[in-house]
Design a protein around this motif. Structure first.
Motif, short mmCIF file in Angstrom:
data_model
loop_
_atom_site.label_atom_id
_atom_site.label_comp_id
_atom_site.label_asym_id
_atom_site.label_seq_id
_atom_site.Cartn_x
_atom_site.Cartn_y
_atom_site.Cartn_z
N ALA A 1 -1.24 -2.19 -7.10
CA ALA A 1 -2.69 -2.46 -6.91
C ALA A 1 -2.88 -3.86 -7.41
N LEU A 2 -2.34 -4.34 -8.38
CA LEU A 2 -2.33 -5.81 -9.13
C LEU A 2 -2.14 -6.81 -7.80
N PRO B 1 -13.17 -7.40 -3.83
CA PRO B 1 -11.81 -7.55 -4.65
C PRO B 1 -11.90 -8.31 -5.98
N ILE C 1 -14.41 -7.91 -8.19
CA ILE C 1 -14.72 -6.96 -9.21
C ILE C 1 -13.50 -6.56 -9.97
N TYR C 2 -12.45 -6.18 -9.20
CA TYR C 2 -11.31 -5.85 -9.88
C TYR C 2 -10.23 -6.71 -10.38
N ARG D 1 -1.81 -6.38 -4.64
CA ARG D 1 -2.43 -6.22 -3.47
C ARG D 1 -4.02 -6.93 -3.83
N ASN D 2 -4.30 -6.94 -5.21
CA ASN D 2 -5.60 -7.47 -5.48
C ASN D 2 -5.46 -9.22 -5.57
N ASP E 1 2.22 2.31 -9.56
CA ASP E 1 0.90 2.07 -8.58
C ASP E 1 0.06 1.00 -8.95
N ASP E 2 -0.23 0.90 -10.43
CA ASP E 2 -1.18 -0.11 -10.87
C ASP E 2 -0.74 -1.58 -10.63
N LEU F 1 0.61 -1.26 0.04
CA LEU F 1 -0.14 0.01 -0.16
C LEU F 1 0.84 1.06 -0.26
N ASP F 2 2.01 0.98 0.26
CA ASP F 2 3.11 2.21 0.47
C ASP F 2 4.28 1.66 0.14
#
Ligand SMILES: Nc1ncnc2c1ncn2[C@@H]1O[C@H](COP(=O)(O)OP(=O)(O)OP(=O)(O)O)[C@@H](O)[C@H]1O
Ligand SMILES: [Mg+2]
Lengths: 415, 235
Positions: free
Chosen positions: B85-86, B114, B116-117, B88-89, B81-82, B61-62
């Motif tokens: 995100a991937l 989660p 959905i993404y 994390r997902n 960043d994406d 996240l950071d």
């Protein structure tokens, strides 16, 4: 993904129903105004121009407006001279209109009043200018015109109204014109291209002052003159020039000719109306009105758009934490962007649809009151909804980017 | 879980400095930490010591301001960043002290989130979320809103959400901090089951009793990390 974004947007808008509706208001009003203006404008144009549109660009009317000496400012002799040779003049016709009380025999033998009809008494040149298309029966013959036989042509709607059928050839009609009574026979059913041309009687009738028989009735001018006697003059001429390019010129020449013949005529004794000019003027005026209201509607849409932006910014701030949570479980920046944009666009899309509905309802009411026919272009509706969605896209962009740029951790910490 | 040769998590001389205006705050200093896949690690430390900061780094996240962080052997600092995100997902599940459920979505929809993404179809989402809700015993509550259930239940929903993507790593930041002792014990049991099923679990806690049930314990004080050998808890 897009479906999910739209579904999410729909839910969050529903969660704040009142707020969403208020936000849409600007869009709704803007779109409704556009729809109403365009539709009413088109309907109005049709109503005003409809009667002229099919007549043609080479025609003009001459009206005697001088009330005192009006009866003698266009004499039968003038017409004969004009017909024997005015440069560029194709045809000229004198037209008399009367309001006639129609009666027809009832099956039980008693007479019944059917109402008032506009009766046009036409000379043989009339059909050189305005065609009367024969639906059934025949047109007036030369002998009708010469002898003033009691014959009538009716338009389809008149036949329908009087006899309940368009097959009215051979029927009798009892007609009272001013003080004269005419027992006439319908010899033909015609389709007129003009609609009712001079509608001063029509207006009276439409204003509810009397029951009106729709459509038009024609009798030979000679028939009218047999009843009333030959008039000293006419107050209404219809004319056609040899081509649309010289209509104005011929109209001027005709007026000049009449002035020479009638030195007593004053500056505004004769009024000339060139049909093409009317078309143009009406078009221009309606164009201006449309443009003006379109600008107002545009401003309303921009203001509405700013309202949408404002609410979306508030909504993003309120939902900072939600956005953080979504980011934490894997939403990419573009997912957040899509979500907020979808929300703004769904908002303005619905606003657009409601605006269209409101606009059409308004148009319907207005056209019913004014008596225009309701004209609308489905393309305008599609365009309006697309445009309002575009407003959402445009004004949603800034809030959406703000939301997408939020730092996930900051957003999660937000309360 | 595929058994990767290296550790799942590898931090080297990791540092995090918060800079807001002229104020500079060193939240993490020279952290060295390796966590093998399938491990169960408790992170302890006083308030403000940097536990959450560390967990956010590990959870992608950071980002670090110095040192390196390898997740599954790959350097995370190079990701966009994406890209994060991937990760994390797909790879990581989060459980927070304050549950962080979306208030307007019902329980089932929260668990679906989660997926959905991941672009999973609606039907499959429903099915997988339902299955996950069943494992935490809340299938019957699927149509309730988060406000309508207890804290312990909320946390179980949050766990279901964290696990619905079948991540290898579960991060829990004081998951029992807002719960009474019974619900807390309940949640700890769930976490242990998850660990027993082969997942890596990282747990932040203030409670030494809770920490004692982990396989490893690390302490953070003033952004520095020390590992306590198991069986000798700090007193
Ligand atoms: N965005 C930030 N800007 C500046 N300082 C920050 C920021 N985020 C955290 N800090 C500081 O970093 C330190 C560590 O914070 P962190 O949240 O990691 O502590 P923690 O160990 O999780 O504490 P707690 O047990 O209270 O949750 C705190 O002193 C905090 O004030
Ligand atoms: Mg913390």
């Amino acid at each position: 993904m897009i479906r999910d974004a739209v579904r999410m947007a729909w839910r969050s808008l529903r969660a704040n129903r009142i707020r969403s509706l208020l936000t849409m208001l600007g869009i709704i009003v803007g779109i409704a105004a556009v729809i109403a203006v365009v539709s009413i404008g088109e309907g109005g144009k049709d109503a005003i121009l409809g009667q002229f549109r099919e007549i043609g660009a080479n025609q003009f009317l001459l009206e005697v407006t001088d009330r005192r000496s009006g009866d003698t400012l266009v004499t039968p002799e003038d017409l004969e001279l004009l017909r024997s040779g005015l440069d560029g003049l194709e045809a000229v016709s004198a037209l008399q209109q009367r309001l006639g009380l129609t009666r027809k025999a009832r099956p039980d033998g008693r007479e019944s009043t059917e109402g008032y009809a506009i009766v046009a008494a036409i000379d043989p040149w009339y059909t050189d200018i305005l065609a009367l298309e024969t639906i059934a029966g025949r047109q007036f013959t030369d002998s009708d015109h010469h002898q003033g036989t009691p014959v009538i042509l009716v338009s389809e709607s008149t036949a329908e109204a009087l006899y309940g059928t368009t097959d009215a050839v051979g029927r009798d009609l009892d007609l009272t014109l001013s003080n004269y009574r005419l027992q006439a026979r319908v010899v033909g059913v015609v389709r007129t291209l003009s609609g009712s041309l001079q509608s001063e009687y029509g207006q009276m009738a439409d204003a509810g002052m009397m029951e009106r028989v729709p459509g038009e009735l024609f009798i030979p001018l000679a028939t009218l003159e047999r009843l009333e006697g030959r008039p000293d003059g006419y107050v209404m001429l219809m004319a056609a020039s040899t081509g649309p390019e010289n209509t104005g010129e011929v109209a001027e020449r005709l007026t000049a000719f009449l002035r020479r013949r009638h030195p007593e005529a004053t500056g505004n004794s004769y009024r000339v109306v060139v049909i093409a000019d009317i078309l143009e003027q009406v078009d221009t005026v309606i164009g201006y009105i449309t443009a003006f209201i379109a600008v107002v509607a545009g401003i309303s849409l921009v203001v509405g758009g700013i309202g949408v932006m404002n609410i979306m910014l508030v909504s993003v701030t309120e939902r900072t934490r939600e956005i953080g949570i979504r980011r934490a479980v894997g939403a990419r920046t573009r997912d957040i962007l899509a979500q907020i944009l979808a929300e703004a666009m769904v908002l303005t899309f619905i606003g657009g649809v409601l605006g269209v509905v409101l606009g059409l309802v308004f148009t319907y009411i207005v056209t019913r009151i004014v008596g225009f026919s309701m004209v609308f272009d489905p393309r305008v509706i599609v365009l309006a909804v697309l445009f309002s969605s575009a407003v959402g896209l445009f004004f949603g962009l800034y809030p959406a980017r703000r939301a997408a740029r939020l730092d996930p951790i900051e957003a999660l910490r937000h309360e | 879980m595929t058994s990767s040769p290296g550790p799942l998590i590898s931090l080297r001389r990791a540092g995090k400095i918060y800079q807001s205006g002229r104020v500079r705050f060193e939240a993490l200093r020279e952290i060295d930490l390796e966590v093998a896949a399938g491990d169960y690690l408790a992170i302890l430390g006083p308030s403000g010591s940097g536990k959450s900061t560390l967990m956010n780094i590990i959870g992608c996240l950071d980002r670090l301001t110095s040192g390196s962080y390898l997740f599954e052997g790959d350097d995370v600092s190079g990701l966009t960043d994406d890209g994060l995100a991937l990760l994390r997902n797909r790879r990581i599940g989060f459980v927070f002290q304050s549950f962080n459920l979306l208030p307007r979505l019902d329980i089932l929809e929260n668990v679906e989130l989660p997926l959905i993404y991941q672009g999973v179809s609606r039907r499959e989402r429903r099915e997988r979320a339902m299955a996950q809700l069943e494992t935490v015993g809340l299938a019957d509550w699927r149509r309730h809103l988060p406000t309508e259930i207890s804290g312990g239940q909320k946390q179980r929903v949050a766990i279901a959400r964290a696990l619905v993507t079948r991540p290898g790593l579960l991060l829990a930041d004081e998951p029992t901090g807002n719960l009474d002792s019974r619900s807390a014990a309940d949640i700890m049991e769930v976490l242990e089951t998850i660990h027993a099923a082969g997942r890596t679990v990282l747990l932040i806690t203030h409670d030494p009793g809770v920490a004692a049930r982990a396989r490893r314990q690390v302490h953070i004080i003033d952004g520095r990390l020390t590992e306590t050998p198991v069986g000798r808890p700090l007193t």
